[in-house]
Design an enzyme around this catalytic site. Structure first.
Site, PDB file in Angstrom:
ATOM      1  N   ASP A   1       4.116  -4.387   2.348  1.00 27.29           N
ATOM      2  CA  ASP A   1       2.838  -3.976   2.915  1.00 27.29           C
ATOM      3  C   ASP A   1       2.817  -2.520   3.387  1.00 27.29           C
ATOM      4  OD1 ASP A   1       0.363  -3.873   4.109  1.00 27.29           O
ATOM      5  OD2 ASP A   1       0.596  -5.628   5.361  1.00 27.29           O
TER       6      ASP A   1
ATOM      7  N   HIS B   1      -1.693 -12.234   4.395  1.00 24.25           N
ATOM      8  CA  HIS B   1      -1.815 -12.403   5.847  1.00 24.25           C
ATOM      9  C   HIS B   1      -2.793 -13.536   6.187  1.00 24.25           C
ATOM     10  CE1 HIS B   1      -0.298  -8.285   5.780  1.00 24.25           C
ATOM     11  NE2 HIS B   1      -1.448  -7.794   5.397  1.00 24.25           N
TER      12      HIS B   1
ATOM     13  N   ARG C   1     -14.381  -8.831   5.279  1.00 17.44           N
ATOM     14  CA  ARG C   1     -15.054  -7.768   6.043  1.00 17.44           C
ATOM     15  C   ARG C   1     -15.603  -6.692   5.117  1.00 17.44           C
ATOM     16  NH1 ARG C   1     -10.617  -5.219   8.194  1.00 17.44           N
ATOM     17  NH2 ARG C   1      -9.094  -6.796   7.673  1.00 17.44           N
TER      18      ARG C   1
ATOM     19  N   GLU D   1      -6.078 -12.069   9.220  1.00 19.78           N
ATOM     20  CA  GLU D   1      -4.864 -11.429   9.740  1.00 19.78           C
ATOM     21  C   GLU D   1      -4.904 -11.308  11.261  1.00 19.78           C
ATOM     22  OE1 GLU D   1      -4.190  -7.567   8.089  1.00 19.78           O
ATOM     23  OE2 GLU D   1      -2.217  -7.378   9.019  1.00 19.78           O
TER      24      GLU D   1
ATOM     25  N   HIS E   1      -6.975  -9.739   1.570  1.00 15.53           N
ATOM     26  CA  HIS E   1      -6.525  -9.843   2.966  1.00 15.53           C
ATOM     27  C   HIS E   1      -7.431 -10.875   3.639  1.00 15.53           C
ATOM     28  CE1 HIS E   1      -5.453  -5.294   2.800  1.00 15.53           C
ATOM     29  NE2 HIS E   1      -4.316  -5.936   2.867  1.00 15.53           N
TER      30      HIS E   1
ATOM     31  N   ARG F   1      -5.047   1.273  12.688  1.00 23.18           N
ATOM     32  CA  ARG F   1      -5.849   1.521  11.497  1.00 23.18           C
ATOM     33  C   ARG F   1      -6.543   2.880  11.564  1.00 23.18           C
ATOM     34  NH1 ARG F   1     -10.874  -2.023   9.119  1.00 23.18           N
ATOM     35  NH2 ARG F   1     -11.974  -0.850  10.738  1.00 23.18           N
TER      36      ARG F   1
ATOM     37  N   HIS G   1       0.903  -1.162   0.000  1.00 24.68           N
ATOM     38  CA  HIS G   1       0.000   0.000   0.000  1.00 24.68           C
ATOM     39  C   HIS G   1       0.936   1.205   0.000  1.00 24.68           C
ATOM     40  CE1 HIS G   1      -3.076  -2.848   1.257  1.00 24.68           C
ATOM     41  NE2 HIS G   1      -2.406  -3.136   2.335  1.00 24.68           N
TER      42      HIS G   1
HETATM   43  C1  NGQ Z   1      -4.944  -2.081   4.830  1.00 26.08           C
HETATM   44  N1  NGQ Z   1      -3.395  -3.321   6.217  1.00 26.08           N
HETATM   45  O1  NGQ Z   1      -5.884  -2.200   4.074  1.00 26.08           O
HETATM   46  O2  NGQ Z   1      -4.073  -1.199   4.686  1.00 26.08           O
HETATM   47  C2  NGQ Z   1      -4.790  -3.066   5.961  1.00 26.08           C
HETATM   48  C3  NGQ Z   1      -5.435  -2.542   7.204  1.00 26.08           C
HETATM   49  C4  NGQ Z   1      -7.778  -3.418   7.222  1.00 26.08           C
HETATM   50  C5  NGQ Z   1      -3.009  -4.496   6.709  1.00 26.08           C
HETATM   51  N2  NGQ Z   1      -3.872  -5.421   6.855  1.00 26.08           N
HETATM   52  C6  NGQ Z   1      -6.864  -2.241   7.082  1.00 26.08           C
HETATM   53  N3  NGQ Z   1      -1.758  -4.706   7.050  1.00 26.08           N
HETATM   54  O3  NGQ Z   1      -7.350  -4.551   7.056  1.00 26.08           O
HETATM   55  O4  NGQ Z   1      -8.943  -3.183   7.488  1.00 26.08           O
HETATM   56 ZN    ZN Z   2      -2.449  -4.986   3.092  1.00 30.88          ZN
END
Ligand code: NGQ
Ligand code: ZN
Length: 462
Positions: free
Chosen positions: A325, A274, A211, A240, A237, A84, A60
């Protein structure tokens, strides 16, 4: 323009080989990988061992701008979820100019560290109010330009994001820049496809997570993607955080990986990012489908995700690769070291990731991450072999950590004993020298632009 290179020692998919002559065509594809070749006069010679360039399977880009800035206690018990909230604050203020400057510098850093391609999991789509830009692909263009400017291979994964949790709960205000309808996402993909093709980038799709994407949308978007490109990579994802596993169980009675295996046609084009929390049945099922697992050791440690059971996954023959990431680290050597160290700490053993054919841990890790990373990228970047892209890294045999060692010891020292300094001399991507003497030609201008963009972003987010 030179299209030949001679390496006294090169790491091929089968292991170390001597006196390897590489040759590639105008498009940067390898047309010869000759072992035991004589070095010809006029052919450039590697100054140290040659490694295949590492694919980075999860990025990202915008998150590079706040690395180091969330390392303070903000709540009684900080967590992935409190991080987050902070991350969303930065995401809300980002401008297109800032994104392009941040991504350009990040991709320069990646190349200097030995990543020759990146899968960009791209979910900030809209303006700061959550309205589509006049050109709805504005931020995707920024990433395409950044990759082109830096000279890194790209798999662009526009992200579908619709809900804030299982059971189709409405998105949060902090998620307003991410939201697209399924039709709107398919229209974006159709527009981006020719642009990616023209740049040699691969277009894929990323349903953000279970989600964020309800079952109907998941089914529809995958059907729509198949109509555009039935072999396009799909990244998600998954599993995780244990809270995510528990919420999925409450919603469906199933764990996330199991739910996905039962409700989607998971195949080798899938990358499960993850997949930290799986049970034995999930390890077996996901590996049997040929999916790649995307492991991001530095970010997963930083966010307190838990530890992936790497020996279990490999025991099922599962493919895997690494990603940077959130870019708390931008260095494949460091990701591989952390991956191995996590297992050593948990198991109280050493050299956990060595293999029968590769007793040197770093050899086994580099080749494993390369194979899975290439699969996840959906590009011809499987290493130093015919038909693959000429993406490679030349280690600096004169670096103090490496000097006088055998080639495999040099890679081991690069991974385990270079103390976070770069032991890389040059980096080639698609047959072009992108990094020489450890430096990308845009190093100083891109770093200045990044600093300016970060300062502006921090001022606006505070
Ligand atoms: C993201 N990052 O989308 O940037 C996610 C966090 C989420 C990681 N999972 C946000 N490392 O999963 O809702
Ligand atoms: Zn990610």
């Amino acid at each position: 323009m030179t299209n030949q290179f001679f390496a006294e020692h090169a790491l091929l998919p089968t292991g170390w080989a001597r006196d390897v002559l590489l040759q590639w065509d105008a498009s940067g594809r390898l047309t010869e990988v000759n072992c035991g070749a004589a070095s010809a006069p006029g052919v450039p010679r590697a100054s140290g061992p040659v490694l295949p360039g590492m694919p980075n399977l999860h990025s990202h880009a915008f998150q590079r701008a706040f690395g180091g800035l969330t390392e303070y206690r903000g709540e009684a018990q900080d967590s992935f979820w409190s991080w987050r909230t902070l991350m969303y604050r930065f995401a809300q203020r980002l401008t297109p100019e800032q994104l392009e400057a941040i991504a350009t510098w990040l991709y320069v850093e990646m190349l200097e560290a030995g990543y020759t391609s990146v899968c960009e999991f791209h979910y900030v789509h809209h303006d700061q109010d959550g309205r589509p830009y006049a050109d709805d692909a504005t931020l995707a263009h920024c990433l395409l330009r950044a990759a082109h400017t830096a000279g890194i291979g790209l798999t662009l994964l526009p992200v579908l994001y619709q809900t804030s949790g299982f059971g189709a709960t409405p998105p949060l205000d902090g998620q307003r820049r991410f939201i697209r309808s399924t039709d709107n996402m398919l229209a974006l993909l159709a527009r981006l496809k020719p642009l990616c093709d023209a740049q040699g980038a691969r277009l894929g799709l990323a349903p953000h997570s279970l989600r964020a994407v309800p079952p109907d949308s998941l089914r529809e978007v995958l059907a729509g993607l198949d109509a555009i490109d039935p072999t396009a990579p799909v990244h998600i994802h998954i599993a995780e955080q244990t809270a995510e596993v528990d919420a999925c169980l409450d919603w469906s009675g199933q764990r996330p990986v199991q739910w996905l295996l039962d409700h989607a046609d998971v195949t080798a084009r899938w990358c499960l990012v993850h997949a930290t929390h799986m049970n034995t049945q999930e390890y077996r099922g996901a590996a049997a489908q040929g999916a790649v697992v995307g492991i991001c050791p530095s970010t997963e440690a930083n966010l307190g995700d838990g530890l992936f059971d790497f020996p279990a996954w490999r025991g099922h023959g599962g493919a895997w690769g690494v990603g940077s990431d959130s870019h708390i680290s931008v260095n494949p050597a460091e990701e591989l070291m952390l991956l191995e160290y996590g297992q050593r700490l948990a198991l109280r053993q050493r050299n956990v990731s060595a293999e029968p054919g590769h007793p040197q841990v770093a050899d086994a890790l580099w080749l494993g991450a390369l194979a899975g990373g290439a699969q996840a990228a959906g590009r011809a970047i499987k290493g130093l072999a015919l038909g693959q892209q000429a993406d490679f890294v030349v280690l600096d045999a004169e670096h103090t950590a490496l000097h006088g060692l055998a080639p495999a010891q040099m890679l081991a020292s690069h991974v385990f004993a270079s103390s976070r300094s770069s032991a890389i001399d040059s980096v080639w991507q698609a047959g072009k020298c992108r990094v020489a003497s450890g430096h990308h030609p845009l190093h100083s201008t891109a770093s200045k632009d990044f600093c300016r963009a970060r300062s502006a972003l921090l001022t606006s987010s505070s």
